[in-house]
Design a protein around this motif. Structure first.
Motif, short mmCIF file in Angstrom:
data_model
loop_
_atom_site.label_atom_id
_atom_site.label_comp_id
_atom_site.label_asym_id
_atom_site.label_seq_id
_atom_site.Cartn_x
_atom_site.Cartn_y
_atom_site.Cartn_z
N ALA A 44 0.82 -1.21 0.00
CA ALA A 44 0.00 0.00 0.00
C ALA A 44 0.85 1.26 0.00
O ALA A 44 0.59 2.21 -0.75
N VAL A 45 1.90 1.28 0.82
CA VAL A 45 2.75 2.47 0.91
C VAL A 45 3.51 2.68 -0.39
O VAL A 45 3.65 3.82 -0.88
N VAL A 46 3.99 1.61 -1.00
CA VAL A 46 4.74 1.74 -2.25
C VAL A 46 3.84 2.27 -3.36
O VAL A 46 4.25 3.15 -4.15
N ARG A 47 2.62 1.79 -3.45
CA ARG A 47 1.72 2.28 -4.49
C ARG A 47 1.38 3.75 -4.28
O ARG A 47 1.31 4.53 -5.24
N LEU A 48 1.15 4.15 -3.04
CA LEU A 48 0.87 5.55 -2.76
C LEU A 48 2.08 6.43 -3.10
O LEU A 48 1.94 7.52 -3.67
N HIS A 49 3.26 5.97 -2.74
CA HIS A 49 4.48 6.73 -3.02
C HIS A 49 4.66 6.92 -4.52
O HIS A 49 4.97 8.03 -4.99
N SER A 61 10.32 13.23 -3.13
CA SER A 61 11.34 12.53 -3.89
C SER A 61 11.52 13.11 -5.28
O SER A 61 12.57 12.94 -5.90
N VAL A 62 10.51 13.81 -5.79
CA VAL A 62 10.59 14.43 -7.11
C VAL A 62 11.01 15.88 -7.00
O VAL A 62 11.91 16.35 -7.69
N THR A 63 10.39 16.64 -6.08
CA THR A 63 10.68 18.07 -5.98
C THR A 63 12.06 18.33 -5.42
O THR A 63 12.68 19.35 -5.75
N ALA A 64 12.57 17.45 -4.55
CA ALA A 64 13.89 17.65 -3.96
C ALA A 64 15.00 17.02 -4.77
O ALA A 64 16.15 16.97 -4.32
N GLY A 83 4.41 10.22 -9.35
CA GLY A 83 4.02 10.38 -10.74
C GLY A 83 3.23 11.65 -10.97
O GLY A 83 3.41 12.34 -11.99
N VAL A 84 2.35 11.99 -10.03
CA VAL A 84 1.57 13.22 -10.17
C VAL A 84 2.47 14.44 -10.04
O VAL A 84 2.35 15.41 -10.79
N ALA A 85 3.37 14.42 -9.06
CA ALA A 85 4.25 15.57 -8.84
C ALA A 85 5.26 15.75 -9.97
O ALA A 85 5.75 16.86 -10.19
N LEU A 124 1.81 10.63 4.91
CA LEU A 124 3.26 10.45 4.94
C LEU A 124 3.78 9.85 3.63
O LEU A 124 4.83 10.28 3.12
N ALA A 125 3.05 8.87 3.09
CA ALA A 125 3.51 8.24 1.84
C ALA A 125 3.44 9.20 0.67
O ALA A 125 4.38 9.28 -0.14
N THR A 126 2.36 9.97 0.55
CA THR A 126 2.25 10.91 -0.56
C THR A 126 3.26 12.05 -0.43
O THR A 126 3.83 12.51 -1.42
#
Length: 479
Positions: free
Chosen positions: A96-101, A169-172, A106-108, A161-163
């Motif tokens: 669940a956490v991996v899919r949310l991450h 991970s993308v913005t930084a 992907g959206v960001a 927390l996951a999102t």
């Protein structure tokens, strides 16, 4: 035109390149529904093949929803006595956490202007909307019931927390990361050591997890060789019951691996109040009928099981090598620096090793707490690793990583620099040994030929003993 037609309608950009917030919201809903499908498909399959499937499909979907809530760490109630059930099946939780991450990342990562309520916030909102529906559906009468408000809050916290981690991970990406190690004094500061410390901590944690997995595998093999014992008694409930037990055991297998790691570290774990399972000894009472509980050791002193305490020592070897090589300058250069990384001082090497050990200890404490929980009230109010697992993990890793990193650093720097204290002492010892050999050789010559010296002048044996050393030994003596 072809590219626009090939994209989904909900993900097509607006007139100004704005990604609709509805698309991001539905991305969160889709992520939650896929997780529900992963949990519900095996449950529905067991219900279909069960010969005693008297309950309707609503009861099956409630059971799947309860497992989905448990995967997020949300507590549920069990039985007519409303006994708490808080053990998280970590395999489902990780999925669940991996899919949310991934969904948030992907959206960001998509470019273009975005409305205020779009992006990862919309993904989180869509996920939580599904969680509200699942919690309300599971609140009815049955063997398992949800606690609606508390469960929704827990799922919302985990999803947030996951999102947030996925978006960061993308913005930084590509930005310099600030580390507490950079605030230390220069003598104790491992320059650019945060990535190395993280890699060493991951290596140490992976070593402890591997130790726990090895213990679980060995226990399963020993139980099978011994005839199955308690394990075979659980396989008489028919194919559907056996399949359900095996799937549930697979879901909590990461929990068992973490319990095995806690066992190897020394503190062990508990299976209820007043129980302990540790290398020093095991004290158990009645345990629930479950396949993984059949692998528990018998009551009594540890005996030969104390040898498993060597596994955490082996887990500290790889972090020691990584940190020692980094301390000697064998680490990637900083972008734009233009020069080779400089070696760390010995104090900075020790600080980096301690930081990696404390990181492993913090991770072990958090994962140990997540892997445990309550199976019922009173005696089974807590099953899982004891609270001392985190400090024990930090201590074992530090015991090996600190001296090991210093030793690797010395071994790498020694041939290149040759200025260590040990090198100077070894050189003086060799020079003293060569002088002693030369004087012993001269004394033997004097005693063996006393009449060869001529009167009126010094003989060949009257020279300084060091002058009579062989040329090869003289080269070593003068080095």
């Amino acid at each position: 035109m072809t590219q626009l037609m090939g994209r989904p309608i909900l993900e097509s950009p607006g007139g100004l390149g704005v990604r609709p917030a509805l698309a991001d919201l539905l991305a969160g809903v889709r992520t939650a529904l896929v997780g529900l499908a992963v949990v519900g498909a095996p449950v529905l399959g067991c219900w279909v093949v069960s010969p005693y499937a008297d309950d309707g499909a609503a009861a099956v979907t409630r059971l799947a929803g309860v497992l989905w809530l448990l995967a997020h760490g949300a507590p549920v109630l069990r039985g007519p006595a409303d006994a708490p059930l808080t053990v998280t099946p970590l395999l489902l939780g990780v999925l669940a956490v991996v899919r949310l991450h991934r969904a948030a990342a992907g959206v960001a990562a998509r470019r273009g202007l975005r409305s205020r309520w779009g992006g990862p916030v919309a993904v989180w909102a869509g996920y939580c909307a599904v969680a509200v529906g699942v919690a309300l559906h599971c609140a009815g009468a049955g063997p398992f019931r949800s606690r609606v408000l508390l469960d929704v809050l827990v799922v919302a916290l985990v999803a947030g927390l996951a999102t947030a981690a996925g978006a960061r991970s993308v913005t930084a990406l590509g930005l310099p990361a600030d580390s507490p190690l950079d605030r230390l004094p220069p003598r104790c500061r491992p320059a650019d050591g945060a990535p190395v410390v993280r890699a060493a901590a991951l290596a140490g944690g992976a070593g402890l997890v591997a130790a726990g997995g090895l213990l679980v595998a060995c226990s399963a093999v020993l139980d099978a060789v011994a005839g199955g014992g308690r394990g075979t008694a659980l396989l008489g409930g028919g194919p559907a019951a056996v399949l359900g037990l095996l799937l549930l055991a697979l879901a909590v297998l990461p929990n068992a691996v973490l319990w095995g790691a806690a066992y190897a570290l020394g503190p062990g774990f508990a299976v209820g109040a007043g129980t302990v399972v540790a290398p020093a000894g095991t004290a158990l009472g009645p345990v629930p009928e479950f396949p993984l509980f059949a692998l528990l050791p018998a009551d009594g002193p540890g005996g030969w099981r104390l040898v498993v305490s060597a596994l955490p020592l082996l887990a500290g070897v790889v972090p020691a090598v990584l940190l020692g090589r980094a301390a000697a300058g064998r680490r990637p250069a900083v972008a734009g620096a233009g020069e080779r990384p400089r070696p760390w001082p010995a104090a900075a090497t020790a600080v980096a090793a301690l930081a990696a050990a404390l990181t492993v200890g913090a991770g072990a404490a958090v994962l140990g707490w997540l892997s445990g929980g309550a199976l019922a009230g009173e005696r089974l109010a807590w099953v899982g690793p004891v609270p001392w697992t985190g400090p024990a993990a930090a201590g074992w890793i530090a015991l090996v990583a600190v001296p090991g990193a210093l030793l690797v650093r010395y071994r790498v720097l020694g041939p290149a620099h040759g200025v260590g204290v040990s090198a100077r002492l070894a050189r003086r010892a060799r020079r003293g040994a060569l002088r002693l050999r030369a004087r012993t050789y001269a004394l033997v010559l004097r005693l063996s030929a006393p009449g060869t010296r001529k009167a009126g002048g010094p003989g060949p044996d009257d020279r300084d003993p060091v002058d009579r050393v062989d040329p090869v030994d003289r080269v070593d003596l003068d080095a």
